[in-house]
Design a protein around this motif. Sequence first.
Motif: not given
Lengths: 64, 247
Positions: A7, A10, A12, A42-43, A45-47, B147
């Motif tokens: 991502c 963040c 991930k 979940e976040r 930004c990743c979705r 994060a």
Amino acid sequence: MMVPVRCFTCGKVVGEHWEEFKDRAAEGEEDPAAVLDDLGIERACCRRMLVSHKDLVDVVSPYQ
Amino acid sequence: MSDFDVEFIDRGDREARFLVRDVTPAFANGVRRAMLADVPTMSIDAVRVVENSSVMFDEMIGLRLGLVPLTTPPGEFEIGDTVTLALDVQGPATAYSGDLVSSDGMVEPADENVPIIDLKEDQRLEVEADAVYDTGKEHAKHQGGVAIGYRNLQRAEVVGERDEFADDDPEIVRGVIEDDGELVPAEAFDNDLRNRYPDSEVRVEDVPNAFVFDVETDGSMSVEELVLAAVDTLYDRADELEEAVQL
């Protein structure tokens, strides 16, 4: 081109989930939100990394 | 060495949430920053390309390989140590992070299913890569944590009956609340205090010097190893300072 490994925001690792997401939601029948929840992304930004991705290798490869 | 009062709320290998009491906000932030910037991990840093006939440039392949997390047992390496990995895939196939072959059994790709590049007929990717042990300060790919954040623990206290004609607005809280010594994640009542205390007026206030940390790792090490390594770097720095100011 290829799905980003991580991502942008963040960090991930999201690349490993792309193929399952593609089969189930992007080209499948399932609800993308439910699939992302199921994959543990979940976040927001990743979705967006998976939701907004488009594979372009097949489009580019003939011009190699 | 002082002891910290730590209580786990969720605990997993790669994701955990825990409460730390009796630390100052400055120290809590110091731990968070240490987890991001000061804990070193292995990451591919230099790539020797033997053959790359894929649709991507060498540099793009190098970037993607660098972002793949590699398992890094703590205490085994020094900053600057390298481990060599190799990748050799002949198309038609997709090269995955799991195809990386390591020369050191301790350093393996943490995730096996990250696609590196899709190879068509007659395309081939053969590379040799050097993974380097370095900190997140040097490059974000070396960050073990993902994060990471913390927020104040909140205490919920019933102060009376809910007014009969009170506004029917949601009372949103996030994080973790403490109710009579019991720790309740706010997701348990859908982040709305009205679900937990239907007919009472509730006062919510921050508990001073108690912080709930949300820690997630990229797989290079477990949450426990990451947090302990981060706290150790803080101690090392304090020792360094002590030594530097001695006469």
